[in-house]
Design a protein around this motif. Structure first.
Motif, mmCIF file in Angstrom:
data_model
loop_
_atom_site.group_PDB
_atom_site.id
_atom_site.type_symbol
_atom_site.label_atom_id
_atom_site.label_comp_id
_atom_site.label_asym_id
_atom_site.label_seq_id
_atom_site.Cartn_x
_atom_site.Cartn_y
_atom_site.Cartn_z
ATOM 1 N N SER A 1 101.792 23.535 32.511
ATOM 2 C CA SER A 1 101.471 22.117 32.372
ATOM 3 C C SER A 1 102.705 21.278 32.060
ATOM 4 C CB SER A 1 100.408 21.909 31.286
ATOM 5 O OG SER A 1 100.878 22.377 30.035
ATOM 6 N N HIS A 2 103.682 21.857 31.377
ATOM 7 C CA HIS A 2 104.925 21.161 31.031
ATOM 8 C C HIS A 2 106.104 22.102 31.287
ATOM 9 C CE1 HIS A 2 101.906 18.830 28.826
ATOM 10 N NE2 HIS A 2 102.690 17.817 29.100
ATOM 11 N N THR B 1 110.867 30.089 18.167
ATOM 12 C CA THR B 1 110.189 28.793 18.171
ATOM 13 C C THR B 1 109.737 28.459 19.583
ATOM 14 O OG1 THR B 1 112.205 27.515 18.584
ATOM 15 C CG2 THR B 1 111.631 27.936 16.278
ATOM 16 N N LEU B 2 108.748 27.588 19.658
ATOM 17 C CA LEU B 2 108.339 27.025 20.942
ATOM 18 C C LEU B 2 107.665 25.690 20.684
ATOM 19 C CD1 LEU B 2 105.008 27.328 21.313
ATOM 20 C CD2 LEU B 2 105.619 29.663 21.767
ATOM 21 N N LEU B 3 107.545 24.913 21.746
ATOM 22 C CA LEU B 3 106.838 23.638 21.684
ATOM 23 C C LEU B 3 105.599 23.735 22.550
ATOM 24 C CD1 LEU B 3 109.826 21.134 22.089
ATOM 25 C CD2 LEU B 3 108.714 21.868 19.968
ATOM 26 N N VAL B 4 104.498 23.199 22.047
ATOM 27 C CA VAL B 4 103.244 23.190 22.802
ATOM 28 C C VAL B 4 102.638 21.786 22.713
ATOM 29 C CG1 VAL B 4 101.828 23.988 20.859
ATOM 30 C CG2 VAL B 4 101.070 24.411 23.195
ATOM 31 N N HIS B 5 102.027 21.362 23.805
ATOM 32 C CA HIS B 5 101.374 20.054 23.821
ATOM 33 C C HIS B 5 100.153 20.112 22.910
ATOM 34 C CE1 HIS B 5 99.333 16.477 25.277
ATOM 35 N NE2 HIS B 5 100.505 16.105 25.754
ATOM 36 N N PRO B 6 99.948 19.091 22.065
ATOM 37 C CA PRO B 6 98.828 19.115 21.120
ATOM 38 C C PRO B 6 97.457 19.263 21.780
ATOM 39 C CG PRO B 6 100.318 17.322 20.597
ATOM 40 C CD PRO B 6 100.776 17.904 21.908
ATOM 41 N N GLU B 7 97.324 18.829 23.022
ATOM 42 C CA GLU B 7 96.026 18.897 23.702
ATOM 43 C C GLU B 7 95.870 20.142 24.566
ATOM 44 O OE1 GLU B 7 95.356 15.189 25.693
ATOM 45 O OE2 GLU B 7 95.786 14.043 23.886
ATOM 46 N N ASN B 8 96.854 21.038 24.561
ATOM 47 C CA ASN B 8 96.759 22.270 25.338
ATOM 48 C C ASN B 8 96.051 23.319 24.484
ATOM 49 O OD1 ASN B 8 97.092 24.535 26.915
ATOM 50 N ND2 ASN B 8 99.192 24.038 27.498
ATOM 51 N N GLY C 1 94.091 25.832 25.157
ATOM 52 C CA GLY C 1 94.189 27.229 25.575
ATOM 53 C C GLY C 1 95.472 27.871 25.085
ATOM 54 N N ALA C 2 96.591 27.178 25.285
ATOM 55 C CA ALA C 2 97.883 27.712 24.836
ATOM 56 C C ALA C 2 97.938 27.791 23.317
ATOM 57 C CB ALA C 2 99.021 26.846 25.365
ATOM 58 N N ARG C 3 97.426 26.777 22.652
ATOM 59 C CA ARG C 3 97.448 26.792 21.185
ATOM 60 C C ARG C 3 96.631 27.951 20.632
ATOM 61 N NH1 ARG C 3 95.946 21.215 18.939
ATOM 62 N NH2 ARG C 3 96.344 22.337 17.002
ATOM 63 N N ALA C 4 95.485 28.228 21.236
ATOM 64 C CA ALA C 4 94.659 29.357 20.796
ATOM 65 C C ALA C 4 95.390 30.675 21.028
ATOM 66 C CB ALA C 4 93.318 29.340 21.526
ATOM 67 N N CYS C 5 96.061 30.783 22.164
ATOM 68 C CA CYS C 5 96.836 31.993 22.463
ATOM 69 C C CYS C 5 97.938 32.187 21.429
ATOM 70 C CB CYS C 5 97.425 31.893 23.867
ATOM 71 S SG CYS C 5 98.523 33.263 24.302
ATOM 72 N N TYR C 6 98.692 31.141 21.147
ATOM 73 C CA TYR C 6 99.798 31.259 20.193
ATOM 74 C C TYR C 6 99.291 31.538 18.779
ATOM 75 C CZ TYR C 6 102.618 29.451 24.012
ATOM 76 O OH TYR C 6 103.230 29.286 25.223
ATOM 77 N N ASP C 7 98.160 30.945 18.415
ATOM 78 C CA ASP C 7 97.572 31.244 17.108
ATOM 79 C C ASP C 7 97.221 32.731 17.025
ATOM 80 O OD1 ASP C 7 97.796 28.605 16.263
ATOM 81 O OD2 ASP C 7 95.680 28.122 16.638
ATOM 82 N N ALA C 8 96.612 33.252 18.088
ATOM 83 C CA ALA C 8 96.228 34.667 18.112
ATOM 84 C C ALA C 8 97.453 35.582 18.068
ATOM 85 C CB ALA C 8 95.388 34.957 19.351
ATOM 86 N N LEU C 9 98.566 35.123 18.621
ATOM 87 C CA LEU C 9 99.800 35.915 18.615
ATOM 88 C C LEU C 9 100.497 35.901 17.256
ATOM 89 C CD1 LEU C 9 101.307 34.913 22.074
ATOM 90 C CD2 LEU C 9 100.436 37.152 21.416
ATOM 91 N N ALA D 1 108.655 14.922 22.898
ATOM 92 C CA ALA D 1 109.184 16.198 23.399
ATOM 93 C C ALA D 1 108.889 16.425 24.874
ATOM 94 C CB ALA D 1 108.609 17.347 22.584
ATOM 95 N N PHE D 2 107.761 15.889 25.349
ATOM 96 C CA PHE D 2 107.341 16.095 26.734
ATOM 97 C C PHE D 2 107.247 14.746 27.450
ATOM 98 C CE2 PHE D 2 105.033 19.832 24.754
ATOM 99 C CZ PHE D 2 105.870 20.788 25.274
ATOM 100 N N ASP D 3 108.360 14.297 27.985
ATOM 101 C CA ASP D 3 108.363 13.032 28.739
ATOM 102 C C ASP D 3 107.633 11.922 27.999
ATOM 103 O OD1 ASP D 3 109.797 14.153 30.874
ATOM 104 O OD2 ASP D 3 107.946 14.949 31.745
ATOM 105 N N GLY D 4 107.986 11.722 26.741
ATOM 106 C CA GLY D 4 107.399 10.661 25.944
ATOM 107 C C GLY D 4 106.169 11.080 25.162
ATOM 108 N N GLU D 5 105.689 12.278 25.364
ATOM 109 C CA GLU D 5 104.532 12.767 24.627
ATOM 110 C C GLU D 5 104.984 13.720 23.524
ATOM 111 O OE1 GLU D 5 101.082 14.020 26.920
ATOM 112 O OE2 GLU D 5 102.067 13.228 28.712
ATOM 113 N N ASP D 6 104.239 13.723 22.441
ATOM 114 C CA ASP D 6 104.567 14.587 21.309
ATOM 115 C C ASP D 6 104.268 16.051 21.617
ATOM 116 O OD1 ASP D 6 105.179 12.259 20.024
ATOM 117 O OD2 ASP D 6 103.563 12.381 18.541
ATOM 118 N N ALA D 7 104.846 16.920 20.795
ATOM 119 C CA ALA D 7 104.597 18.355 20.865
ATOM 120 C C ALA D 7 104.403 18.878 19.452
ATOM 121 C CB ALA D 7 105.775 19.072 21.525
ATOM 122 N N ILE D 8 103.877 20.071 19.374
ATOM 123 C CA ILE D 8 103.794 20.778 18.098
ATOM 124 C C ILE D 8 104.778 21.932 18.171
ATOM 125 C CG2 ILE D 8 102.347 22.142 16.555
ATOM 126 C CD1 ILE D 8 99.946 20.571 17.655
#
Length: 132
Positions: free
Chosen positions: A22-23, A91-98, A100-108, A119-126
């Motif tokens: 997505s990014h 470290t990594l950056l993930v879009h706050p509204e992603n 699926g990715a956030r759940a994966c990273y939490d599980a990891l 962080a993402f073309d004017g959009e924030d990241a976590i």
């Protein structure tokens, strides 16, 4: 499950996976192998079905093909990368509204660190951190 370093003949398969992000970071992806480490998770025919692109302690891209998900491939990629860089937290950056990715990273086992503005073309990241 096999994780190995990417090879130049993996480029077409990796490009197909790259388009699923997505990014994406096309400049970084195109600069490989001069910049960063690219690990691939391969199927039984040695065909890439997932990859992790990292630079130092930062994971820039992680993607697994939809039909190869839920097989532990993301975990294997992160663990293999961390083994190569065990002296640092990743470290990594993930879009706050992603979600699926956030759940994966939490599980990891990644932990939330901070919100990063623009962080993402004017959009924030976590920013997430993995200590292994």
């Amino acid at each position: 499950m096999t994780v190995r370093l990417a090879r130049p003949d993996d480029r077409n398969a990796l490009s197909s996976l790259h388009r699923r992000l997505s990014h994406p970071s096309p400049e970084l992806f195109d600069a490989w192998p001069a910049v960063g480490t690219l690990l691939v998770s391969v199927d039984s025919a040695d065909h890439p079905v997932g990859y992790l692109l990292g630079v130092g302690d930062h994971l820039a891209e992680l993607v697994v093909a939809p039909d190869a998900r839920r097989e532990g491939r993301a975990t294997a990629l992160v663990e293999a990368y961390h083994a190569r860089h065990s002296d640092a937290s990743l470290t990594l950056l993930v879009h706050p509204e992603n979600d699926g990715a956030r759940a994966c990273y939490d599980a990891l086992g990644f932990r939330h660190d901070e919100r990063v503005a623009d962080a993402f073309d004017g959009e924030d990241a976590i920013r997430l951190v993995y200590d292994g």
